[in-house]
Design a protein around this motif. Structure first.
Motif, PDB file in Angstrom:
ATOM      1  N   GLN C 307     -38.203   3.604  -5.381  1.00 24.13           N
ATOM      2  CA  GLN C 307     -39.468   3.150  -4.809  1.00 24.13           C
ATOM      3  C   GLN C 307     -39.245   2.681  -3.384  1.00 24.13           C
ATOM      4  N   PHE C 308     -39.677   3.473  -2.452  1.00 24.01           N
ATOM      5  CA  PHE C 308     -39.765   2.995  -1.061  1.00 24.01           C
ATOM      6  C   PHE C 308     -40.744   3.908  -0.337  1.00 24.01           C
ATOM      7  N   TYR C 309     -41.220   3.447   0.806  1.00 24.94           N
ATOM      8  CA  TYR C 309     -42.328   4.145   1.465  1.00 24.94           C
ATOM      9  C   TYR C 309     -41.909   4.929   2.699  1.00 24.94           C
ATOM     10  N   ASP C 310     -42.536   6.091   2.855  1.00 24.55           N
ATOM     11  CA  ASP C 310     -42.616   6.753   4.157  1.00 24.55           C
ATOM     12  C   ASP C 310     -43.312   5.780   5.098  1.00 24.55           C
ATOM     13  N   TRP C 311     -42.778   5.589   6.271  1.00 26.56           N
ATOM     14  CA  TRP C 311     -43.377   4.602   7.164  1.00 26.56           C
ATOM     15  C   TRP C 311     -44.019   5.295   8.363  1.00 26.56           C
ATOM     16  N   LEU C 312     -45.300   5.049   8.539  1.00 31.05           N
ATOM     17  CA  LEU C 312     -46.077   5.721   9.584  1.00 31.05           C
ATOM     18  C   LEU C 312     -46.483   4.759  10.684  1.00 31.05           C
ATOM     19  N   TYR C 313     -46.676   5.286  11.864  1.00 29.01           N
ATOM     20  CA  TYR C 313     -47.269   4.531  12.964  1.00 29.01           C
ATOM     21  C   TYR C 313     -48.412   5.347  13.565  1.00 29.01           C
ATOM     22  N   PRO C 314     -49.358   4.675  14.195  1.00 28.68           N
ATOM     23  CA  PRO C 314     -50.431   5.444  14.861  1.00 28.68           C
ATOM     24  C   PRO C 314     -49.881   6.141  16.104  1.00 28.68           C
ATOM     25  N   GLY C 315     -50.567   7.187  16.500  1.00 24.79           N
ATOM     26  CA  GLY C 315     -50.276   7.871  17.761  1.00 24.79           C
ATOM     27  C   GLY C 315     -48.888   8.458  17.799  1.00 24.79           C
ATOM     28  N   ASP C 316     -48.242   8.368  18.945  1.00 25.84           N
ATOM     29  CA  ASP C 316     -46.939   8.997  19.121  1.00 25.84           C
ATOM     30  C   ASP C 316     -45.818   7.957  19.085  1.00 25.84           C
ATOM     31  N   LYS C 317     -46.059   6.857  18.384  1.00 21.65           N
ATOM     32  CA  LYS C 317     -45.070   5.783  18.330  1.00 21.65           C
ATOM     33  C   LYS C 317     -43.750   6.278  17.746  1.00 21.65           C
ATOM     34  N   TRP C 318     -43.841   7.110  16.747  1.00 20.96           N
ATOM     35  CA  TRP C 318     -42.645   7.566  16.058  1.00 20.96           C
ATOM     36  C   TRP C 318     -42.910   8.963  15.533  1.00 20.96           C
ATOM     37  N   SER C 319     -42.064   9.878  15.898  1.00 18.12           N
ATOM     38  CA  SER C 319     -42.246  11.204  15.310  1.00 18.12           C
ATOM     39  C   SER C 319     -41.108  11.420  14.339  1.00 18.12           C
ATOM     40  N   GLY C 320     -41.396  12.084  13.293  1.00 19.16           N
ATOM     41  CA  GLY C 320     -40.361  12.349  12.303  1.00 19.16           C
ATOM     42  C   GLY C 320     -40.422  11.350  11.182  1.00 19.16           C
ATOM     43  N   ASN C 321     -39.478  11.485  10.332  1.00 18.68           N
ATOM     44  CA  ASN C 321     -39.438  10.896   9.028  1.00 18.68           C
ATOM     45  C   ASN C 321     -38.809   9.504   9.099  1.00 18.68           C
ATOM     46  N   LEU C 322     -39.550   8.494   8.699  1.00 24.81           N
ATOM     47  CA  LEU C 322     -38.973   7.150   8.690  1.00 24.81           C
ATOM     48  C   LEU C 322     -39.214   6.546   7.312  1.00 24.81           C
ATOM     49  N   GLN C 323     -38.192   5.919   6.755  1.00 23.20           N
ATOM     50  CA  GLN C 323     -38.318   5.305   5.435  1.00 23.20           C
ATOM     51  C   GLN C 323     -38.115   3.800   5.558  1.00 23.20           C
ATOM     52  N   ARG C 324     -38.945   3.051   4.833  1.00 22.70           N
ATOM     53  CA  ARG C 324     -38.749   1.598   4.821  1.00 22.70           C
ATOM     54  C   ARG C 324     -38.334   1.140   3.431  1.00 22.70           C
ATOM     55  N   MET C 325     -37.286   0.342   3.362  1.00 20.02           N
ATOM     56  CA  MET C 325     -36.836  -0.230   2.090  1.00 20.02           C
ATOM     57  C   MET C 325     -36.790  -1.740   2.252  1.00 20.02           C
ATOM     58  N   VAL C 326     -37.415  -2.419   1.311  1.00 17.28           N
ATOM     59  CA  VAL C 326     -37.526  -3.876   1.421  1.00 17.28           C
ATOM     60  C   VAL C 326     -36.872  -4.533   0.217  1.00 17.28           C
ATOM     61  N   THR C 327     -36.065  -5.528   0.496  1.00 19.84           N
ATOM     62  CA  THR C 327     -35.438  -6.287  -0.589  1.00 19.84           C
ATOM     63  C   THR C 327     -36.199  -7.596  -0.780  1.00 19.84           C
ATOM     64  N   ASN C 328     -35.894  -8.302  -1.861  1.00 24.25           N
ATOM     65  CA  ASN C 328     -36.515  -9.611  -2.067  1.00 24.25           C
ATOM     66  C   ASN C 328     -35.518 -10.547  -2.740  1.00 24.25           C
ATOM     67  N   TYR C 329     -35.950 -11.765  -2.992  1.00 27.42           N
ATOM     68  CA  TYR C 329     -35.051 -12.805  -3.513  1.00 27.42           C
ATOM     69  C   TYR C 329     -34.369 -12.390  -4.820  1.00 27.42           C
ATOM     70  N   SER C 330     -34.976 -11.457  -5.531  1.00 26.32           N
ATOM     71  CA  SER C 330     -34.438 -11.124  -6.852  1.00 26.32           C
ATOM     72  C   SER C 330     -33.694  -9.792  -6.862  1.00 26.32           C
ATOM     73  N   THR C 331     -33.595  -9.161  -5.694  1.00 22.60           N
ATOM     74  CA  THR C 331     -32.876  -7.882  -5.634  1.00 22.60           C
ATOM     75  C   THR C 331     -31.393  -8.094  -5.973  1.00 22.60           C
ATOM     76  N   SER C 332     -30.903  -7.325  -6.928  1.00 25.85           N
ATOM     77  CA  SER C 332     -29.515  -7.524  -7.358  1.00 25.85           C
ATOM     78  C   SER C 332     -28.576  -6.538  -6.659  1.00 25.85           C
ATOM     79  N   ASP C 333     -27.341  -6.907  -6.573  1.00 24.91           N
ATOM     80  CA  ASP C 333     -26.319  -5.990  -6.058  1.00 24.91           C
ATOM     81  C   ASP C 333     -26.365  -4.674  -6.819  1.00 24.91           C
TER      82      ASP C 333
END
Lengths: 348, 348, 348, 348
Positions: C307-333
């Motif tokens: 589970q992680f998201y394709d990350w988009l920006y408006p306009g020409d901020k970023w071209s191509g494929n960007l992925q965002r992965m977010v951890t949290n307090y309970s994320t385990s090794d």
């Protein structure tokens, strides 16, 4: 027999001449011109003090924008239940204040009293975050019912307002008519009595489109230009609005014109009151006559070409037939007599 | 002797258990989780039809946002003069609608009538661009005065509204108390009677923070998610709001709880009415008792630890001393008896 | 392999226990309770000064409302082009400020610089009524790109802002992660550096729904309660929000939790960077990893349950494929290793 | 040497005569008069179709109000980064739409492209409740950089907009200059190309205060009168605005005047380009010339009485010295020659 509204009238010759005379070459836009400066000075002279003056194109804009400067978006505005801001402007105050609420007070003959202000404020003072923060009182002078507040009455309302921390706005769409009738100085019935900001209308008094917002304490006008600009009420060719004001405020033209309108209304009211079956329901102190006529008579008059409106209020404010007739600076004795003659003919 | 407001109460055990049970690992945010879906389904079951359901955190937000969907920024909303939106929410409706105006109607015992709706609409219909466009009627069920509209009365108001092209909003902060008292189905007193959208509150009924907006015609909810989101009312961990609703709508917990609150109020009202010098001023149909006590008695009671509020209205709506006492799902007979005992002691 | 967003996580055990413990009988509503008072005191302790603290339910509401207090309706707000207020909140700032405008600045790795502030302000200073009145700078700390401003960088931005008369807002939806990484005191990176008001989020950091608005100069918070109330953001049972903050701010729980999330992200980023074909595009300083993966790999990973998201920006901020992965307090090794293992498997 | 702005100019003689001629007695207020009707008809003739036409007093109001009709409060509006709505109107769009957001696109010579529209919309389509709902594209014709879109370019932008469900607004403050240069029919470059609503300005083109909002599909104008009224933009003596339009739209006066202004700018641009050290930076297609002059020259020219502005942009849009010179219908060859002469004198 044209008594529908004072804003059906044309532009006074002297005002039109001033507009023509202002059409001289290239001058700075957005009020940076000399004529605008001169108009501003004339306001200060007229009110006998330094004022911050701004020009807008309609009375609704004047009211809404003036109030937006003294009332926060979570604020409340006490006003007469028949005030123009309450029943004839569709959300203008809300738009420009960003959501402030009108708190209508049941008026008699268009007027409200200091006691009513105190009575409302028992609920709103001290301020409580779950209620709107009552922030201003709006007083209409002359009222929407053709009546007036005396200087003492304005002072009383302002005192009541101040005792609760309220600022005072005066809706002066017919301010000229009020001053002409009271015979006082414009200062006496405004800032000297406790008014913070005035919507001063001239369009109903023979201008083309000329309304002014007058802050009697210039410091209260901070950033007000930004409010006007965002509202689309800063005119690139402001000289043509300024010219109208210069004409009006020179040699008391504004009071002469308003005086004529008032006189015509007085005559009209007296005439109607003397006709059997007709009643003038409120004192005619400015240029509006409110009358009841026998059933069907208003309709007959209109069929014969008379122009005046059936006057309605929301809810149970008024039951039955009410007619409003409005005079203006150009209303002639002949027109008044003609209407009275027709009316008499129908009723005798 | 805790009768200040039903929102001082804690959270019902079953609701708290549901919240705890919802705390299982990672689930989609912003209402994309299964529990939210289950809650939505339970609303459809409860109202016997497909509904569009949205969750918000406060009753004020529910009212303002629901109305923003059915009223344009230049619109008007007819409502009772003592409705929560009119006197206990500081510009919320104006904020979310973008400036619509409340048109308060003088209520009796918190209630307004179809005739009053017709009377107001003589002014607002046909629409006129210089007046707000009356667009909705907001009905509070049960009212802010502890009373109820019967199903027939709701139908009457909705019919009057529809005859003038108005949509109907129901403020149901105490909807559970109303349904529990009427003994009807939730459908009968809402969409079957003509209601378009309901603010359905549970926070006053033993939830932690759980309010829902229910559109009975899902098509009327187009883009409503955007309205919620911009208002900061889309909750990332919505499962915890949903859990509360699932608990409430399962096995009629919401009605059991509201029934208990109503019963306590009924008992309290009967007790007060029987004490010399005290008067219950409106029928106690839900969980609020409005009473007048002899001079000084309320103050004495409060000195001895009783919790209830002096109840104020703006203007001349009510003169004299009015006390509001509110029960909730957890109010015990003992508490009621204790307050009545104290009161009797003081007055005999 | 759950890295979609930190707001998918559940509630930390200690926070849930605090909520349970708060469910004791009848207490004053709307924040008049002792627990709310205690939470307020803990904020003052945490920030080493007297603060005005307010509680809201979402981060969007926190940002929009905080800004509404320091920016007029005709104002402008400088911010990063990828800030949450600019691309993930649909008009919230506009709603609560009454129409102020965002002035987005092209960011690098989520960050903007003092020079960029000066560059924008060449246009907006001195104020001109035909332009929005630039009134505030909003700084996101940690940024939406997983990066941080050092204390010196925050100071630099605040100095630039003040030199143009701008107030400073800090969007601290991930403030805990920032402070945990910087290892500084909360005061150093906020008011000591020149910040006026902070949106302090806990929902992404293991709370149920707990966001706070902190004014470091309490006088700047005048009437702010009215703004919250009108926005439907005053909670009758505020004790349950307060309880979450009390738990978080006791014994540095908030920093421990954020530190764990940060550590998981650091580990994840290092792992990804070491895999052939993968690139971590910005420094991973808090709990977000932004990476590019070879074509098709993200989709394959998701098919296998990641589970992680394709990350988009408006306009020409970023071209191509960007992925965002977010951890949290309970994320385990284990979770991190599992994802890295899968990724490696696919790419070798 | 008056080239500061076309709105410094006076009123064309024929337009002033029309205003004078309109001053005949009592006529219905608020646009119920014959002259207003005639003006409306002339718009329909000019655009070769039935249109809904409304009159406002400023271009800012025209833009903001036109957009408020086609964009929801949670909406977004794509526009050029140098558009008037983005940099010269302080929150007007936000005020009238109730909070919609501008989405500025980096322009070249004032123009944006269909590809840029597509690029932005990758982020905004499909709509997502946590982002503004992109709802309209605003195209400025002629642009704020003195350039033009060809008919094909307008068609391209409209097609791109429609492919994403966006409505199209045209800011035509200098629409006359654009049509005069293109030599096309007004219909070709508006509704036939896909434009929904046009802000059509005449104030910069020799009127006193005359802006119109033209909906090419009258059904899209539902309730628009209420929007105007609430904004204080319904003029009681509308005949005087209508008179200006009647004069302009009769015998192509508007195009003659605009053509003269364009010709003067063309001559001015050619002259400047031929002077050593001066550069005209964008094609001069309407009545604005943008030029860079050697250091200090603009200041010297102004000391000698020349009127034109340093032209600024926010951020890093343009570094260095840019001068804007604007011609109008009354600019004479002599004035142009005089400025060119002075410039040559200084630079040789």
């Amino acid at each position: 027999m044209q008594f529908p509204s004072d804003n059906w009238s044309g532009v006074h010759t002297k005002i039109m001449e001033a507009i023509l005379a202002a059409n001289q070459g290239s001058v700075p836009a957005y009020g940076g011109d000399d004529l605008t400066e001169r108009a501003r000075q004339l306001f200060c002279d007229t009110f006998e003090r330094d004022c911050a003056v701004f020009f807008v194109a309609t009375g609704s804009a004047a009211n809404g924008l003036a109030l937006s400067q003294i009332v926060p978006p979570f604020g409340g505005i006490l006003c007469s239940d028949v005030s123009h801001i309450n029943i004839d402007e569709p959300g203008t105050v809300e738009l420009f204040t960003g959501g402030a609420r009108l708190i209508p007070i049941a008026s008699e003959a268009g007027k409200i009293t200091p006691d009513q202000v105190h009575s409302e404020m028992r609920f709103y003072n001290p301020p409580e975050q779950r209620r709107v923060k009552a922030s201003a009182l709006s007083v209409t002078q002359g009222t929407e019912s053709g009546t007036l507040y005396s200087i003492a009455e304005v002072e009383g309302l302002c005192e009541a307002a101040r005792s609760h921390g309220l600022k005072v706005h005066m809706d002066g769409a017919r301010f000229a008519n009020a001053v002409a009738c009271l015979g006082c100085s414009p200062a006496e019935v405004t800032w000297k009595a406790g008014v913070d900001v005035l919507s001063f209308g001239a369009t109903k008094n023979g201008a083309m489109a000329a309304e002014a917002i007058v802050f009697f304490n210039p410091q209260q006008a901070e950033d007000f230009g930004s409010r006007l600009s965002r509202a689309g009420q800063v005119f690139s060719k402001n000289r043509f609005i300024a010219a109208q004001w210069v004409a009006l405020l020179t040699d008391n033209l504004w009071l002469d014109m308003a005086g004529k309108a008032n006189a015509a209304a007085t005559k009209l009211a007296a005439g109607i009151a003397s006709i059997k079956g007709c009643e003038v329901v409120w004192p005619t102190q400015i240029n509006e006559v409110f009358a009841t006529l026998p059933d069907g008579v208003a309709e007959q008059m209109r069929e014969e070409g008379a122009q005046f409106y059936d006057w309605l209020y929301p809810g149970d404010k008024w039951s039955g037939n009410l007619q409003r007739m409005v005079t203006n600076y150009s209303t002639s004795d002949k027109e008044v007599d003609f209407l009275l003659g027709k009316l008499e003919l129908l009723l005798t």
